[in-house]
Design a protein around this motif. Structure first.
Motif, PDB file in Angstrom:
ATOM      1  N   LYS A 143      41.257  38.218  43.263  1.00 21.19           N
ATOM      2  CA  LYS A 143      41.824  39.385  42.627  1.00 21.19           C
ATOM      3  C   LYS A 143      42.536  38.975  41.337  1.00 21.19           C
ATOM      4  O   LYS A 143      42.919  37.825  41.156  1.00 21.19           O
ATOM      5  N   LEU A 144      42.702  39.941  40.432  1.00 25.71           N
ATOM      6  CA  LEU A 144      43.313  39.636  39.138  1.00 25.71           C
ATOM      7  C   LEU A 144      44.702  39.040  39.294  1.00 25.71           C
ATOM      8  O   LEU A 144      45.094  38.151  38.538  1.00 25.71           O
ATOM      9  N   SER A 166      28.587  52.774  34.027  1.00 24.10           N
ATOM     10  CA  SER A 166      29.147  52.319  35.298  1.00 24.10           C
ATOM     11  C   SER A 166      30.143  51.176  35.101  1.00 24.10           C
ATOM     12  O   SER A 166      31.214  51.168  35.715  1.00 24.10           O
ATOM     13  N   THR A 167      29.801  50.208  34.243  1.00 19.89           N
ATOM     14  CA  THR A 167      30.738  49.097  34.028  1.00 19.89           C
ATOM     15  C   THR A 167      31.956  49.551  33.239  1.00 19.89           C
ATOM     16  O   THR A 167      33.076  49.097  33.494  1.00 19.89           O
ATOM     17  N   GLN A 168      31.777  50.456  32.298  1.00 17.43           N
ATOM     18  CA  GLN A 168      32.922  50.936  31.522  1.00 17.43           C
ATOM     19  C   GLN A 168      33.914  51.661  32.416  1.00 17.43           C
ATOM     20  O   GLN A 168      35.135  51.475  32.284  1.00 17.43           O
ATOM     21  N   GLU A 169      33.416  52.457  33.342  1.00 14.99           N
ATOM     22  CA  GLU A 169      34.317  53.136  34.273  1.00 14.99           C
ATOM     23  C   GLU A 169      34.965  52.144  35.237  1.00 14.99           C
ATOM     24  O   GLU A 169      36.157  52.264  35.558  1.00 14.99           O
ATOM     25  N   SER A 170      34.196  51.165  35.682  1.00 15.35           N
ATOM     26  CA  SER A 170      34.736  50.184  36.632  1.00 15.35           C
ATOM     27  C   SER A 170      35.791  49.302  35.985  1.00 15.35           C
ATOM     28  O   SER A 170      36.842  49.024  36.579  1.00 15.35           O
ATOM     29  N   PHE A 171      35.527  48.837  34.764  1.00 15.29           N
ATOM     30  CA  PHE A 171      36.524  48.027  34.053  1.00 15.29           C
ATOM     31  C   PHE A 171      37.795  48.840  33.801  1.00 15.29           C
ATOM     32  O   PHE A 171      38.905  48.325  33.925  1.00 15.29           O
ATOM     33  N   LEU A 172      37.631  50.112  33.431  1.00 16.41           N
ATOM     34  CA  LEU A 172      38.791  50.953  33.167  1.00 16.41           C
ATOM     35  C   LEU A 172      39.662  51.083  34.411  1.00 16.41           C
ATOM     36  O   LEU A 172      40.898  50.944  34.348  1.00 16.41           O
ATOM     37  N   LYS A 174      39.860  49.072  36.915  1.00 13.54           N
ATOM     38  CA  LYS A 174      40.400  47.784  37.336  1.00 13.54           C
ATOM     39  C   LYS A 174      41.456  47.239  36.378  1.00 13.54           C
ATOM     40  O   LYS A 174      42.445  46.634  36.807  1.00 13.54           O
ATOM     41  N   LEU A 175      41.238  47.448  35.083  1.00 14.11           N
ATOM     42  CA  LEU A 175      42.094  46.807  34.086  1.00 14.11           C
ATOM     43  C   LEU A 175      43.219  47.695  33.562  1.00 14.11           C
ATOM     44  O   LEU A 175      44.237  47.174  33.087  1.00 14.11           O
TER      45      LEU A 175
END
Length: 315
Positions: A143-144, A166-172, A174-175
Motif C-alpha cells: 500500500k502507498l 479506467s486508469t485515470q479514475e483509478s489513479f484519482l 487512489k492518489l
C-alpha cells in the motif's frame, strides 16, 4: 566556534560555545544552487524553457501544457515540497520539475523503465525518486502508506499514465487522498479515441464512477483545452496521427485540473440565474459608508486623480 576569555586572577578559562543556528539559517535561506546553468532562485526561470530544453511533450508546440503550468505553478514553485507524477517514460518532465521546483522531492511512478532512463534519473537523487511498480495492482505491491506516502502530503499530483478512462479514475481515487488541501491534481491527455475518457469526463459525467463524481463535485475542477493558440497545429496533427489529434475538437491535449478545497462547499446549492442575476430587482442595495470608515487612498494617488479631474464633483 571557540572563545578563550581572560578572567580575573592568574587563571584563564577556556570557554567553548557551540552555536546551534543551522535550522534558523536554513529556514530563512533559499535552497537550490545553480542547476545546469539554471539558477532556480531566479524569478525568470520558466517552465516553458525547461520543457523545451529537456524535450518533454508537455511543451508549447506539443500538448501545450506549459501554458497551464506557468499560470498555476509559477506563484507557488518555491514553496512546493512534494510532487508525484504517474508516467515517467524517458524522464524528461522529471528533469524539468527538478529544476523548476528546487525545494521539492519529486516522485515518479511507472511499471517499467529503460535502464538508461533509470540511471539518468538516479543522478538527480535524493530529490528525484523513480518507483518502478504498478500502484493499481493491490496484489503485487504494498500500500502507498507502506511506501512512505501519507495522506495530505503532496502539493502536486500529475497523472500522465496510460491515458485510459479506467486508469485515470483509478489513479484519482487512489492518489487524491495524498493531496494537501489547496494542492493541484492534474489529469493529462484526455482523448476521444478508444478507451479514452473525453466523452465521459466532458460530455456525459453521469457515466463516471461515483467516487470520481464525488471528487469533481466537491472540489474546484476545470476542463482545459491547451491547444488554443497552438501555432503549429497542422504540423502537430501530422506528427501524432489522427488517433491522437483529428481536429481542434477531437484530440488528446485536454486535461482536468482539480484543486482540493481548503474550505468545504456550502451544503445548499445556490443558482442565481433566473433568481436575481442580471436583474435590477436582484441587486443588493448599498448603504453610504460613513467618511470615517472609508479606506483612504494613498495621498499621491489621491492628489493625482483630483488634479486630472477624476472627481468632477469636487471643488
Amino acid at each position: 566556534m571557540m572563545f578563550i576569555c581572560p578572567m580575573r586572577g592568574n587563571r584563564r578559562f577556556s570557554v567553548y560555545v557551540i552555536l546551534l543556528v543551522c535550522a534558523a539559517i536554513i529556514g530563512n535561506s533559499k535552497i537550490s544552487p545553480n542547476l545546469d546553468g539554471v539558477n532556480a532562485n531566479d524569478d525568470n526561470v520558466n517552465i516553458e524553457d525547461l520543457m523545451y530544453k529537456y524535450k518533454s511533450d508537455k511543451s508549447r508546440e506539443d500538448h501545450g501544457y506549459t501554458k497551464l503550468y506557468h499560470m498555476i505553478f509559477s506563484p507557488i514553485r518555491m514553496s512546493v515540497r512534494n510532487i508525484t507524477e504517474v508516467g515517467i517514460a524517458a524522464g524528461q518532465s522529471l528533469q524539468a520539475w527538478y529544476r523548476y521546483f528546487p525545494n521539492a522531492v519529486i516522485h515518479g511512478f511507472d511499471i517499467n523503465l529503460d535502464k538508461r532512463v533509470k540511471e539518468n534519473i538516479d543522478m538527480l537523487s535524493p530529490r528525484v525518486k523513480a518507483h518502478i511498480t504498478n500502484i493499481l495492482d493491490e496484489n503485487k505491491v504494498p500500500k502507498l502508506a507502506e511506501l512512505g506516502f501519507l495522506n495530505e502530503t503532496m502539493d502536486i499530483i500529475i497523472d500522465d499514465g496510460p491515458h485510459t478512462l479506467s486508469t485515470q479514475e483509478s489513479f484519482l481515487a487512489k492518489l487524491f487522498p495524498l493531496l494537501k488541501p489547496g494542492g493541484f491534481y492534474v489529469i493529462e491527455d484526455i482523448g476521444f479515441a478508444g478507451k479514452q475518457g473525453m466523452k465521459q469526463f466532458h460530455e456525459n459525467p453521469d457515466q463516471l464512477n461515483a467516487a470520481t463524481r464525488q471528487i469533481l463535485e466537491s472540489n474546484d475542477a476545470i476542463w482545459v483545452d491547451s491547444t488554443i493558440g497552438h501555432r503549429a497545429w497542422d504540423r502537430w496533427v501530422r506528427t501524432v496521427g489522427k488517433m491522437w489529434a483529428a481536429n481542434h475538437t477531437h484530440h488528446n491535449s485536454y486535461c482536468i485540473v482539480i484543486q482540493k478545497r481548503v474550505k468545504p462547499l456550502r451544503k445548499e446549492v445556490q443558482m442565481n440565474y433566473g433568481n436575481g442575476a442580471m436583474t435590477v430587482d436582484g441587486v443588493l442595495k448599498e448603504t453610504r459608508i460613513q467618511p470615517d470608515k472609508r479606506a483612504e487612498l494613498p495621498k499621491p494617488m489621491n492628489n493625482a486623480l483630483s488634479a486630472k479631474g477624476a472627481f468632477p464633483h469636487q471643488t
